[in-house]
Write an enzyme that holds these catalytic residues in place. Structure first.
Site, mmCIF file in Angstrom:
data_model
loop_
_atom_site.group_PDB
_atom_site.id
_atom_site.type_symbol
_atom_site.label_atom_id
_atom_site.label_comp_id
_atom_site.label_asym_id
_atom_site.label_seq_id
_atom_site.Cartn_x
_atom_site.Cartn_y
_atom_site.Cartn_z
ATOM 1 N N LYS A 276 -13.492 20.276 -83.279
ATOM 2 C CA LYS A 276 -13.440 21.622 -83.834
ATOM 3 C C LYS A 276 -13.041 21.536 -85.303
ATOM 4 O O LYS A 276 -12.065 20.881 -85.664
ATOM 5 C CB LYS A 276 -12.437 22.477 -83.057
ATOM 6 C CG LYS A 276 -12.573 23.964 -83.311
ATOM 7 C CD LYS A 276 -11.799 24.776 -82.278
ATOM 8 C CE LYS A 276 -12.093 26.255 -82.455
ATOM 9 N NZ LYS A 276 -11.417 27.086 -81.425
ATOM 10 N N GLU A 361 -9.111 36.951 -67.168
ATOM 11 C CA GLU A 361 -8.402 38.229 -67.215
ATOM 12 C C GLU A 361 -8.125 38.806 -65.827
ATOM 13 O O GLU A 361 -7.078 39.424 -65.603
ATOM 14 C CB GLU A 361 -9.197 39.237 -68.048
ATOM 15 C CG GLU A 361 -9.216 38.956 -69.532
ATOM 16 C CD GLU A 361 -10.253 37.924 -69.957
ATOM 17 O OE1 GLU A 361 -10.294 37.579 -71.149
ATOM 18 O OE2 GLU A 361 -11.013 37.452 -69.074
ATOM 19 N N ARG A 389 -12.898 43.548 -67.859
ATOM 20 C CA ARG A 389 -13.153 42.523 -66.843
ATOM 21 C C ARG A 389 -12.224 42.665 -65.644
ATOM 22 O O ARG A 389 -12.543 42.201 -64.553
ATOM 23 C CB ARG A 389 -12.951 41.130 -67.454
ATOM 24 C CG ARG A 389 -13.968 40.761 -68.496
ATOM 25 C CD ARG A 389 -13.622 39.419 -69.088
ATOM 26 N NE ARG A 389 -14.780 38.823 -69.727
ATOM 27 C CZ ARG A 389 -14.839 37.555 -70.099
ATOM 28 N NH1 ARG A 389 -13.814 36.767 -69.880
ATOM 29 N NH2 ARG A 389 -15.909 37.077 -70.682
#
Length: 616
Positions: A276, A361, A389
């Site tokens: 990353k 979630e 969600r």
């Protein structure tokens, strides 16, 4: 002339000499850095995926072959290589390219997504549609390791293992979510990459593969962690052929492995390791900070134009730390977003009372419910657009049982450049219908801290929603206080009409009242504070002054705050001239917050214009 300038499509990319690919990747990487420094955006993941994306388009016949990306955080190189280089400097700007993938932006964007863990399900659907229609193109899902913590990903994996279509899943492992990855899967992937396991895998694979003719050395190494070894056991049990890990930042290795692996039948997983922030030292050193950011100096990496005002997220974080210091039962939960929600400070100060559940979630909500049954005071901090969600869990597991769980919904309302996948403009409509639930929205950062204390004090399911970005610059009270549930406050009274405002539209409504005064309309303003329960008494008091009412909210009009007022008027046989201002039945595109609020009629000027048109 740069190589990149000559690439107008993947077809042209596939015509260049493979020896030129490393230079091309560096040009793409520099283009991303230079552009994002001026526009803001998702930097770290896109820098890490440059070679991977370039190799995919080089090897596969896109757009006939379908590449499906999870979220799009990693896909800036994809946009650049698919005919959008000339417009790349407009990314995330109003009217420009989206920061995510959109099926109506390009035929190469096979599936739009701004939320995680959707690529596997979508790609599986595409693969089965291909087979049903007797077609023969390839389908590839590019999934980051963070997205693999979402339950939807595993539902798709088990279904793919059952259906066994020809499809390739590229697991892009940069060893991060947005923040440092957590959970059992994170530990599993980390174990794959430790020197002991990789070295052992290479040795065993070399011995084993010497008995077979399957290709060159790169493919042999890619195959080193198949089901015969520990590394690929999980995926093998799910019905996948597993290859990897391979170096996703080595363009030669990537094109070689993809060329060999693309025709292997059945569902296949290729485990690719990327870095990353690759190629940009500030992002490599601080990948979390450079995941997504605003305008910055490309030379130094320093942020430009940062506001001196405290953000709502910081105000929430500070208030939570104060309350947690006084009450050891307060416990914080996030879904892979500690920095984004401000829980990183709580994590550092109270690690024994902090839980990062990954991109899950639904689990976060029911996990919080379990904590609440045992006398713990959980707060779940997530973005508003992610809260949808876990609607079922909030309704069934929390509110039905009347458990005291607090939800801190950051990024409520218009979020700006992230666009329609991230605007938090549905939560009032989603949750207002659930019994036992209280919903509040502060008008400023000081009111936020008082409402947070109120949320813990009331011992009921509670949603506290607040916007992205800087607060109003108001002073913060030293002591937090409990506010009366379901009670609004008069900010000013006016004989001609009353504006009923909630959340971050309160201050624009006050400004609109000042503008209206110049046009001969005397408008009052009420800060309603609560969308549920609604303050019926204060609405009745307003009607005693004038029958003219305006509701203002940063939520969709359908089923939102204005709808609650209309219902209250009807249920109480109250006569009023009600003008509802909010977001119409449409998705709001990306752009700066101020630009978008102006466009949708929720700036101070537009509120005043609407009032003049209705009541003048």
């Amino acid at each position: 002339m740069k190589i990149l300038d000559s690439i107008k499509s993947p077809e042209q990319l596939r015509m260049i000499d493979p020896n030129l690919l490393p230079q091309l990747c560096e040009e793409i990487r520099q283009t991303i850095i230079n552009t994002v420094s001026k526009t803001g955006g998702h930097l770290g993941s896109s820098l890490g995926a440059v070679e991977l994306i370039t190799a995919l388009h080089y090897v596969f016949n896109t757009p006939k072959d379908k590449i499906v990306f999870d979220t799009g955080h990693q896909a800036y190189a994809h946009k650049i290589l698919t005919g959008r280089l000339a417009k790349f400097n407009t990314i995330r700007k109003k009217g420009g390219l989206s920061g995510f993938l959109k099926i109506y932006e390009s035929p190469y964007d096979t599936f739009g997504a701004g939320h995680a863990s959707t690529a596997l399900s979508a790609a599986l659907g595409m693969a089965m549609a291909r087979d049903q229609k007797k077609q023969n193109h390839k389908v590839v899902a590019v999934v980051s390791d963070g997205c693999m913590t979402g339950g939807l990903a595993y539902e798709a994996l088990q279904n793919a293992g059952q259906l066994k279509p020809n499809m390739l899943v590229v697991l892009n492992d940069n060893q991060m979510f947005i923040s440092k990855r957590v959970g059992a899967l994170g530990s599993f992937l980390t174990k794959l990459l430790t020197a002991k396991y990789v070295t052992a895998a290479e040795t065993e694979a070399t011995k084993f593969m010497s008995n077979f003719e399957i290709g060159n050395n790169a493919l042999k190494l890619a195959y080193r962690a198949r089901s015969i070894l520990f590394s690929g056991a999980l995926f093998a049990e799910l019905g996948f052929r597993y290859y990897g890990p391979v170096n996703g930042n080595d363009i030669a290795e990537m094109t070689d492995v993809l060329s060999k692996i693309k025709d292997i039948p059945g569902p296949v997983i290729l485990h690719v390791v990327t870095k990353k922030g690759k190629g940009y030292p500030p992002a490599e050193q601080k990948p979390t900070k450079y995941h997504g950011l605003g305008i910055f100096d490309a030379e130094t990496g320093e942020t430009i134009g940062k506001s001196d005002k405290i953000t709502y997220t910081k105000a929430f974080s500070d208030a939570l730390l104060k309350l947690a210091k006084e009450d050891r039962n307060i416990t914080a939960i996030t879904a892979a977003m500690p920095e984004g929600t401000g829980l990183n400070a709580f994590r550092d100060e109270h690690p024994d009372r902090y839980y990062d559940v990954g991109i899950a979630e639904e689990h976060a909500a029911t996990f919080a419910a379990g904590l609440a049954t045992q006398g713990i005071k959980p707060i779940v901090a997530i973005y508003s657009s992610f809260s949808q969600r876990c609607y079922d869990q909030i309704q069934q597991d929390i509110c039905l049982q009347n458990l005291p769980v607090v939800f801190a919904l950051d990024r409520a309302g218009i979020v700006g450049e992230d666009g329609p996948t991230h605007h938090g403009v549905f939560d009032l409509s989603l949750f207002r219908n659930i019994p036992n639930l209280i919903i509040a929205a502060p008008s400023d950062e000081n009111e936020l801290q008082h409402l947070l204390k109120t949320a813990f004090d009331c011992k009921k399911p509670f949603i506290l929603r607040y916007p992205r970005g800087s607060g109003e610059g108001v002073a913060l009270d030293e002591e937090m206080k409990v506010l009366p549930i379901g009670k609004g406050v008069w900010l000013k009274k006016g004989k001609d009409l009353t504006i009923l405002a909630i959340g971050n539209r309160v201050y624009p409504s006050l400004e609109a009242a000042d503008l209206l005064k110049k046009h001969g309309l005397n408008a009052g303003v009420i800060n309603m504070r609560f969308a549920k329960p609604l303050d019926v008494k204060i609405i009745k008091d307003a009607l005693k002054i004038s029958p003219n009412l305006i509701s203002v909210e940063d939520n969709v009009l359908a089923g939102g705050f204005g709808s609650a007022i209309a219902e209250t008027l009807a249920d109480n046989n109250l006569q009023a001239n009600l003008l509802r201002l909010g977001i119409k039945d449409e998705f709001v595109e990306h752009g700066k917050q101020a630009e978008l609020y102006e466009d949708i009629g929720l700036s101070a000027q537009e509120i005043a214009k609407a009032a003049l048109k209705k009541f003048k």
